[in-house]
Design an enzyme around this catalytic site. Sequence first.
Site, PDB file in Angstrom:
ATOM      1  N   HIS A 137       0.746  -1.079   0.097  1.00 38.94           N
ATOM      2  CA  HIS A 137       0.093  -0.154  -0.031  1.00 38.94           C
ATOM      3  C   HIS A 137       0.862   1.203   0.041  1.00 38.94           C
ATOM      4  CE1 HIS A 137      -2.564   2.990   1.871  1.00 38.94           C
ATOM      5  NE2 HIS A 137      -3.929   2.150   1.348  1.00 38.94           N
ATOM      6  N   ASP A 214       3.171  -4.854   8.173  1.00 38.85           N
ATOM      7  CA  ASP A 214       1.740  -3.976   7.763  1.00 38.85           C
ATOM      8  C   ASP A 214       0.602  -4.962   8.251  1.00 38.85           C
ATOM      9  OD1 ASP A 214      -0.368  -2.667   6.881  1.00 38.85           O
ATOM     10  OD2 ASP A 214       0.524  -1.783   5.171  1.00 38.85           O
ATOM     11  N   GLN A 217      -4.478  -5.093   6.998  1.00 31.18           N
ATOM     12  CA  GLN A 217      -5.818  -6.022   6.573  1.00 31.18           C
ATOM     13  C   GLN A 217      -5.718  -7.303   7.174  1.00 31.18           C
ATOM     14  OE1 GLN A 217      -7.803  -4.983   4.418  1.00 31.18           O
ATOM     15  NE2 GLN A 217      -7.129  -3.262   3.623  1.00 31.18           N
ATOM     16  N   LYS A 240     -10.083  -0.387  10.803  1.00 31.27           N
ATOM     17  CA  LYS A 240     -10.534  -1.599   9.969  1.00 31.27           C
ATOM     18  C   LYS A 240     -10.688  -2.783  10.925  1.00 31.27           C
ATOM     19  CE  LYS A 240      -6.945  -0.104   6.575  1.00 31.27           C
ATOM     20  NZ  LYS A 240      -7.381   0.363   5.303  1.00 31.27           N
ATOM     21  N   CYS A 378      -4.805   2.556  -3.609  1.00 27.51           N
ATOM     22  CA  CYS A 378      -3.570   2.937  -3.110  1.00 27.51           C
ATOM     23  C   CYS A 378      -2.287   1.922  -3.358  1.00 27.51           C
ATOM     24  CB  CYS A 378      -3.456   3.544  -1.527  1.00 27.51           C
ATOM     25  SG  CYS A 378      -4.385   4.675  -1.172  1.00 27.51           S
TER      26      CYS A 378
END
Length: 420
Positions: A137, A214, A217, A240, A378
Site C-alpha cells: 500500500h 503492515d 488487513q 479496520k 493505493c
Amino acid sequence: MNAPAKTTSLAKRDGVIDWAALREDFPILQETVNDHPLVYLDNAASSQKPRQVIDAIRHHYEHDNANVHRGIHELSNRATEAYEGARQRVADFINAGSREEIIFTRGTTEGLNLVANSWGLENLREGDTILLTEMEHHSNLVPWQLLAQRIGARLDFIEITGDDGQLDLQWLDEQLARARLLSLTHISNTMGTVNPIAEICARAREAGVVTVMDAAQSAGHAPVDVQAIGCDFLAFSGHKTCGPTGIGVLYGRRELLEAMPPYQGGGEMISRVEFRNVTFNVVPHKFEAGTPNVAGAVGLHAALDYLDAIGRGAIFEHDQRLAKRACERLAEINGIRLFGPKKGRSGVVSFVLPDAHALDLATMADQKGVALRAGHHCNQPLLAKLGVPATARASFYFYNTETEVDRFIEVIHQVRKLFA
Ligand code: 7TS
C-alpha cells in the site's frame, strides 16, 4: 461508573457460529441505500462498528472524560486507567511481551512513518537498502521513498509472480543479504494474498534484517501473534478492526523502541524540560507527544473484546468462505480477470470485467445498494505492473452473508446486461 456490558450477540448452533445474528450488533447494517438494503463490501477500506464500540465511546464521554496522566482528580484517573487498560488489551490481542511495547498512533500510516522517521533516520545510511514488496500500500511505500531520498538509501522490491499475486521468494536470501530493513504487508489489500509472514521474518532475522509488518488487513481478520511471527515492528488501524477512526497501534520490540529517538516533541513524551535541554519519558510515552486519542483507545478496547469473543480464526474462515463463493461465481464470467491466489486467500477479491469499467461497475452497484471499491486502492505501482488502471474490489467481513455474496453477483450480471 461501571463500563457498559461488552457482550456480543454471538450465538452458536451445534457449536457453529450464527453469523447473521451478529449483524444485530451493527446499527448501520440496517441502512437502506438508494432504496435497497445496504450490502457493505468495502471492508478493506474500513469496517463498520458494533453497538458495543459505539456505547463504550459514548460511556467514556458521558462518565469518564478528562485528560490523561496529568490530573490528581477522579476523572483524570479514570481516563488514565481506561487509556492504559486499552494499551494492555492491545498487547494481549497481538501477544506482545508487555504493554510498554504498544504505542498508540492515528493508524497504520502513522505507525509506518514513525518507524521510518525514528528507527530509519537513526540507523540507516547512504547506500543502505530498504527491502519492500511490489504489493505494498502507498502507506508502506511512500514513507520509505521519503526516507531514501533524504539519506540516499536504495529501495529494492520482492516481485510478485503475476495475476495470482504471490511473492516470488526465490531470490529472498540474496535480497536480504543486501538489505538492512524489510517492510511488508501480511495481507494484500488489492489481491487478498496472505504472505508467509513468519517464514519471511525468520529468514530476515537470520540475515540480521529488521522487519516491519503492515497488519492493516490482517489484525482484525486473522490470528496475529507478534512473538510467534517474530517481527520487530507491526502496525495496524483501529477503524479496520471494528474500532473507531483516528486510533491505531504500533508494536515495537522493547529494546529497539528504547534505543530509538522520539518521533515528535511535546507534552507527555518528556520527563524533564529546561530551556535548552530535555530528557525523554520512558517507552511507550516517549512516542506519544500531546494529548492522545483517549476515546479512540476506549473504543478500540471494546472492538478487540468484540473480535476475540468471536475468535479471529473463525472470522478468517468465514471471510475465506465468502471470498471462495464470490470467486467461483465470478470465474464463470467469460473474459474476467480475477486477481489473487486460487487458494489460501483472504476475504479481498479484485477483478476486471471484460465489458464494464471498474468505476462504472461500482457506481451502478451503488445504485443498487452494493458498496464496492473501484480504483487503484493505493496500490498504483502494483496495478501498473499488472497492466490495469483500476480494479473493482469486494472485501468481506464476518457480518457479511452468503446472501449478500449472491446479491453482489446478481448486480454484476445486471450491470453487464446494461453494457451489452
Ligand atoms: N496498509 C494496508 C495494507 C492497507 O490496506 C491500508 C489501507 C493502509 C496500510 C493504510 O491504513 P490507514 O488506516 O493508515 O489509512 N487500505 C485501504 C484500502 O484498501 N482502501 O482504503 C484504504
